[in-house]
Write an enzyme that holds these catalytic residues in place. Structure first.
Site, PDB file in Angstrom:
ATOM      1  N   LYS A  83      -8.632   2.417   6.354  1.00  0.00           N
ATOM      2  CA  LYS A  83      -8.045   1.908   5.117  1.00  0.00           C
ATOM      3  C   LYS A  83      -7.714   0.433   5.305  1.00  0.00           C
ATOM      4  O   LYS A  83      -7.031   0.048   6.267  1.00  0.00           O
ATOM      5  CB  LYS A  83      -6.749   2.670   4.855  1.00  0.00           C
ATOM      6  CG  LYS A  83      -6.677   3.337   3.511  1.00  0.00           C
ATOM      7  CD  LYS A  83      -5.376   4.106   3.433  1.00  0.00           C
ATOM      8  CE  LYS A  83      -5.082   4.500   2.025  1.00  0.00           C
ATOM      9  NZ  LYS A  83      -3.749   5.066   1.895  1.00  0.00           N
TER      10      LYS A  83
HETATM   11  C1  E4P Z   1      -2.891   6.668  -0.962  1.00  0.00           C
HETATM   12  O1  E4P Z   1      -3.898   6.283  -0.448  1.00  0.00           O
HETATM   13  C2  E4P Z   1      -1.758   5.779  -1.273  1.00  0.00           C
HETATM   14  O2  E4P Z   1      -1.271   5.183  -0.123  1.00  0.00           O
HETATM   15  C3  E4P Z   1      -0.681   6.537  -2.000  1.00  0.00           C
HETATM   16  O3  E4P Z   1      -1.272   7.329  -3.010  1.00  0.00           O
HETATM   17  C4  E4P Z   1       0.397   5.647  -2.576  1.00  0.00           C
HETATM   18  O4  E4P Z   1       1.253   6.416  -3.394  1.00  0.00           O
HETATM   19  P1  E4P Z   1       2.679   5.882  -3.879  1.00  0.00           P
HETATM   20  O5  E4P Z   1       2.459   4.775  -4.860  1.00  0.00           O
HETATM   21  O6  E4P Z   1       3.324   7.078  -4.508  1.00  0.00           O
HETATM   22  O7  E4P Z   1       3.391   5.400  -2.663  1.00  0.00           O
END
Ligand code: E4P
Length: 215
Positions: A83
Site C-alpha cells: 500500500k
Molecule cells: C483501507 O484501506 C483504509 O485504510 C480504510 O478503509 C480507512 O478507513 P477509515 O477512513 O474508516 O479509517
C-alpha cells in the site's frame, strides 16, 4: 464485487473467513497499532487465514525509500500487496514497483483524477476513501462511480477498491457503483448478514417445528 476485510484483528478475520465470503484483507498503520503487534507478524498471520491479496502499508517518504520498503514488504509473502499513499513520490514508487511485478494499492484517494494517476502509474488497486469524503460533506460514492467509469472506459486493468466504508448501505452503493472490491470493517460485515425479519422468521420456524420431529 469482491469483499475484503478492513481490519488487522485476527479473530475477526478468522470469523469472516470462516463464512467463505472474504477474498482479501486491507490493513494500515492505524489498524495494526490498535492490535499491539509487529506489522509483519500480523500480516503473516493473516496470510495463513485468507488466501488472497493482503494489503500492507509502508511509511517511507521518498520514492527510493518507498521502493526499498515496498520490496521488503512484498517479500513477506506472495499474497502481500504494497500500500502506497497518493503523493508524487508514491506514484513514482508505484510505477517502479509495478515494473518489477510487485502488486500495489494506492491509498488515500480522494478524487477520480488521483485514481486515474495511480492507474496510469500501474497500481493494482486504487483505494478511494468514501467515508472520509462523506465526513467533509462531499459525496464519496460519486468518486467511486467516476473512478470506475474512467478506468473501465480506457480499459485500465487497475481495480477500484472502495475503502473507508462506514455502514452497510455504503457496501450496497459501492457494488451499484461498479467497484471491483469493497473493503469492509468487521462490524459492517457482520451487520450485512442480519435482518430483523430473518431473526423473527427463524423464531417462528423453530416454534412451529416443536410440533413434529424432524427425520
Ligand atoms: C483501507 O484501506 C483504509 O485504510 C480504510 O478503509 C480507512 O478507513 P477509515 O477512513 O474508516 O479509517
Amino acid at each position: 464485487m469482491r469483499l475484503f476485510m478492513d481490519t488487522a484483528n485476527i479473530d475477526e478475520i478468522r470469523r469472516g473467513a470462516a463464512m467463505g465470503v472474504i477474498s482479501g484483507v486491507t490493513t494500515n498503520p492505524s489498524l495494526v497499532a490498535k492490535e499491539g503487534i509487529q506489522y509483519k507478524d500480523r500480516v503473516l498471520e493473516i496470510c495463513e487465514v485468507v488466501d488472497g491479496p493482503i494489503s500492507a502499508e509502508g511509511i517511507a517518504q521518498t520514492a527510493d525509500e518507498l521502493v526499498e520498503e515496498g520490496k521488503r514488504i512484498a517479500a513477506w509473502h506472495e499474497n502481500v500487496i504494497v500500500k502506497v499513499v497518493m503523493t508524487e513520490p508514491g506514484l513514482e514508487a508505484i510505477s517502479r514497483l509495478s515494473a518489477e511485478g510487485i502488486g500495489t494499492n494506492c491509498t488515500l484517494i480522494f478524487s477520480a483524477n488521483q485514481a486515474l494517476l495511480a492507474a496510469r502509474a500501474g497500481a493494482t488497486f486504487v483505494s478511494p476513501f468514501v467515508g472520509r469524503l462523506d465526513d467533509g460533506g462531499q459525496d464519496g460514492m460519486e468518486m467511486v462511480r467516476e473512478a470506475v467509469q474512467i478506468l473501465e472506459s480506457f480499459h485500465l486493468p487497475t481495480q477500484v477498491l472502495a475503502a473507508s466504508l462506514r455502514h452497510t448501505r455504503h457496501v450496497t452503493d459501492a457494488a451499484l457503483a461498479g467497484a471491483h472490491v469493497a473493503t469492509i470493517p468487521s462490524t459492517v460485515l457482520f451487520q450485512m448478514l442480519k435482518h430483523p425479519l430473518t431473526d423473527s422468521g427463524i423464531e417462528r420456524f423453530l416454534a412451529d417445528a416443536k410440533g413434529y420431529t424432524a427425520v
